[in-house]
Scaffold this motif. Sequence first.
Motif, PDB file in Angstrom:
ATOM      1  N   UNK A 219     110.996 -20.646  16.429  1.00 10.90           N
ATOM      2  CA  UNK A 219     111.200 -20.000  15.140  1.00 10.90           C
ATOM      3  C   UNK A 219     111.049 -20.983  13.982  1.00 10.90           C
ATOM      4  N   UNK A 220     111.346 -22.260  14.211  1.00  8.37           N
ATOM      5  CA  UNK A 220     111.092 -23.269  13.179  1.00  8.37           C
ATOM      6  C   UNK A 220     109.606 -23.318  12.839  1.00  8.37           C
ATOM      7  N   UNK A 221     108.759 -23.223  13.846  1.00  9.21           N
ATOM      8  CA  UNK A 221     107.312 -23.211  13.637  1.00  9.21           C
ATOM      9  C   UNK A 221     106.898 -21.962  12.862  1.00  9.21           C
ATOM     10  N   UNK A 222     107.333 -20.825  13.362  1.00 13.13           N
ATOM     11  CA  UNK A 222     106.908 -19.542  12.791  1.00 13.13           C
ATOM     12  C   UNK A 222     107.363 -19.387  11.343  1.00 13.13           C
ATOM     13  N   UNK A 275     106.214 -18.199  28.811  1.00  8.45           N
ATOM     14  CA  UNK A 275     106.563 -19.124  27.725  1.00  8.45           C
ATOM     15  C   UNK A 275     105.474 -20.170  27.521  1.00  8.45           C
ATOM     16  N   UNK A 276     104.922 -20.688  28.595  1.00  9.42           N
ATOM     17  CA  UNK A 276     103.860 -21.684  28.490  1.00  9.42           C
ATOM     18  C   UNK A 276     102.614 -21.083  27.852  1.00  9.42           C
ATOM     19  N   UNK A 277     102.238 -19.884  28.278  1.00  4.73           N
ATOM     20  CA  UNK A 277     101.055 -19.229  27.721  1.00  4.73           C
ATOM     21  C   UNK A 277     101.232 -18.970  26.228  1.00  4.73           C
ATOM     22  N   UNK A 278     102.409 -18.493  25.832  1.00  5.96           N
ATOM     23  CA  UNK A 278     102.670 -18.256  24.416  1.00  5.96           C
ATOM     24  C   UNK A 278     102.621 -19.537  23.606  1.00  5.96           C
ATOM     25  N   UNK A 279     103.128 -20.628  24.163  1.00  3.60           N
ATOM     26  CA  UNK A 279     103.127 -21.923  23.461  1.00  3.60           C
ATOM     27  C   UNK A 279     101.701 -22.448  23.279  1.00  3.60           C
ATOM     28  N   UNK A 280     100.876 -22.307  24.302  1.00 10.80           N
ATOM     29  CA  UNK A 280      99.481 -22.759  24.200  1.00 10.80           C
ATOM     30  C   UNK A 280      98.744 -21.961  23.126  1.00 10.80           C
ATOM     31  N   UNK A 281      98.963 -20.655  23.102  1.00  8.92           N
ATOM     32  CA  UNK A 281      98.326 -19.826  22.076  1.00  8.92           C
ATOM     33  C   UNK A 281      98.789 -20.235  20.678  1.00  8.92           C
ATOM     34  N   UNK A 300      93.981 -17.105  12.926  1.00  8.46           N
ATOM     35  CA  UNK A 300      95.092 -17.993  13.274  1.00  8.46           C
ATOM     36  C   UNK A 300      96.438 -17.289  13.134  1.00  8.46           C
ATOM     37  N   UNK A 301      96.605 -16.511  12.066  1.00 11.47           N
ATOM     38  CA  UNK A 301      97.873 -15.799  11.869  1.00 11.47           C
ATOM     39  C   UNK A 301      98.106 -14.769  12.968  1.00 11.47           C
ATOM     40  N   UNK A 302      97.038 -14.096  13.391  1.00 14.80           N
ATOM     41  CA  UNK A 302      97.163 -13.155  14.511  1.00 14.80           C
ATOM     42  C   UNK A 302      97.595 -13.889  15.775  1.00 14.80           C
ATOM     43  N   UNK A 303      96.988 -15.057  16.006  1.00 14.06           N
ATOM     44  CA  UNK A 303      97.343 -15.839  17.176  1.00 14.06           C
ATOM     45  C   UNK A 303      98.756 -16.386  17.107  1.00 14.06           C
ATOM     46  N   UNK A 304      99.184 -16.809  15.913  1.00 18.90           N
ATOM     47  CA  UNK A 304     100.553 -17.303  15.748  1.00 18.90           C
ATOM     48  C   UNK A 304     101.562 -16.197  16.027  1.00 18.90           C
ATOM     49  N   UNK A 305     101.288 -14.996  15.521  1.00 12.94           N
ATOM     50  CA  UNK A 305     102.181 -13.861  15.790  1.00 12.94           C
ATOM     51  C   UNK A 305     102.218 -13.532  17.280  1.00 12.94           C
ATOM     52  N   UNK A 306     101.034 -13.467  17.904  1.00  7.75           N
ATOM     53  CA  UNK A 306     100.984 -13.138  19.330  1.00  7.75           C
ATOM     54  C   UNK A 306     101.701 -14.193  20.160  1.00  7.75           C
ATOM     55  N   UNK A 307     101.453 -15.459  19.853  1.00  4.57           N
ATOM     56  CA  UNK A 307     102.083 -16.529  20.611  1.00  4.57           C
ATOM     57  C   UNK A 307     103.587 -16.585  20.411  1.00  4.57           C
ATOM     58  N   UNK A 308     104.017 -16.481  19.156  1.00  6.62           N
ATOM     59  CA  UNK A 308     105.449 -16.572  18.876  1.00  6.62           C
ATOM     60  C   UNK A 308     106.216 -15.422  19.497  1.00  6.62           C
ATOM     61  N   UNK A 309     105.739 -14.188  19.328  1.00  8.80           N
ATOM     62  CA  UNK A 309     106.493 -13.059  19.838  1.00  8.80           C
ATOM     63  C   UNK A 309     106.427 -12.972  21.358  1.00  8.80           C
ATOM     64  N   UNK A 370     106.292 -28.837  21.194  1.00  6.53           N
ATOM     65  CA  UNK A 370     106.693 -29.439  22.466  1.00  6.53           C
ATOM     66  C   UNK A 370     107.988 -28.829  22.991  1.00  6.53           C
ATOM     67  N   UNK A 371     108.823 -28.271  22.102  1.00  6.12           N
ATOM     68  CA  UNK A 371     110.116 -27.714  22.527  1.00  6.12           C
ATOM     69  C   UNK A 371     109.935 -26.449  23.365  1.00  6.12           C
ATOM     70  N   UNK A 372     109.251 -25.387  22.853  1.00  7.33           N
ATOM     71  CA  UNK A 372     109.073 -24.206  23.715  1.00  7.33           C
ATOM     72  C   UNK A 372     108.197 -24.488  24.928  1.00  7.33           C
TER      73      UNK A 372
END
Length: 395
Positions: A219-222, A275-281, A300-309, A370-372
Amino acid sequence: MSDSSCFRLQLTVFALVSASFTNIYITQPVLPVLQTEFGADMVTVSFTVSAVILGIALSNLPFGILADRLPIKPIILTGGVLVALNGIICAITHNLWILIGARFLQGVFLPALTTCLAAYLAKTIPDSRLTVVMGSYVSATVLGGMGGRLLGGWIHPPLHWRYAFVSAAALILVATFTALRTLPATETGRGRQQETTGFAALLKRREILLIYFCASGSFAIFSSVFNYLPFRLSTEPFHFSTQSTTMLYLVYIMGIFMGPTAGKISNRFGSGNTLIAGSILLGISLLLILLPSVPAVVTALLGICAGFFTVHAAAVGSLNRKLTSGQGRANALYVLFYYMGGWLGITGAGFAYKHGGWSFVVYICLVLLLIPLSAGMGERKMNNAQEASAHTGCT
């Protein structure tokens, strides 16, 4: 619990959580407007967002205890009325610090409608449906977050951001009184636990602590990316207006679908792999958002949303599957770590943007990734160990 009653419960909770999250990000798309109106700097006006997040973080533990001890309806009534009242104060004040203070108080009482409901769901919904239902809960937070941003920067003209607070207050009151009428007076299904797990016991469990740090880092990233996006897009080479920038928040729709989908993926492939797949995205998308191109930013914003959620839904589902008691406290700690991460992200990224620009913010987010990623690896390792142990026991 029958299918129809479970579905009605989901709809009620979805409406209440969506209305609650509408209040959090109202000022985010109009931060440059507030900067001009109040004659304040970038970091100070960003407090109108981070103060809400800080309030949520600080009040989660008390509300987590209340969720394990009290009926849900009095908690909802208190939270809904006070969030709406402070929203009206935000709408009428002409003092920036009163605005920030009222926003903080909104944050203090929002867990009455979010954390307590998450605990309520964990006690009410059968295990077989819990991950998918928690994914729907996450989708409600997405819809509310997107709705608040659209209220502040698009539905109401940016210079009339005060009306957005009035609309959000009306929504939260309608959702609150609807929930009071439709939610069961007492929890069913799992029932109340006679014994509950304390905060210290939860924090001593390594597998749960990994999930908490995962929530904080992701969430700090997002929050860092989306909070300073309006400042980035208002400069070269974009020169976006407030309304154009707000339209980009429609990428949040991705999260509405990713919440339940991530729950199903996690059920099939394991929470660690998810979790790993979301972090890579997330990482790929952060690199893409550095490019000075509108299509690259949108992608990028679409990917950030998909990865974070994906990360968020998998983490919430994994946490609640590990619990047999103390759901209120456990979810309160999750949200504490989650929002403390958001508050630290927004505050730290403000100084980073001020002194190093947009690229510096993104580089910090890449380090936080690196955290998630570590949490996902740890979760996968534990799952593999459990499977090996079960296999050994069978043989």
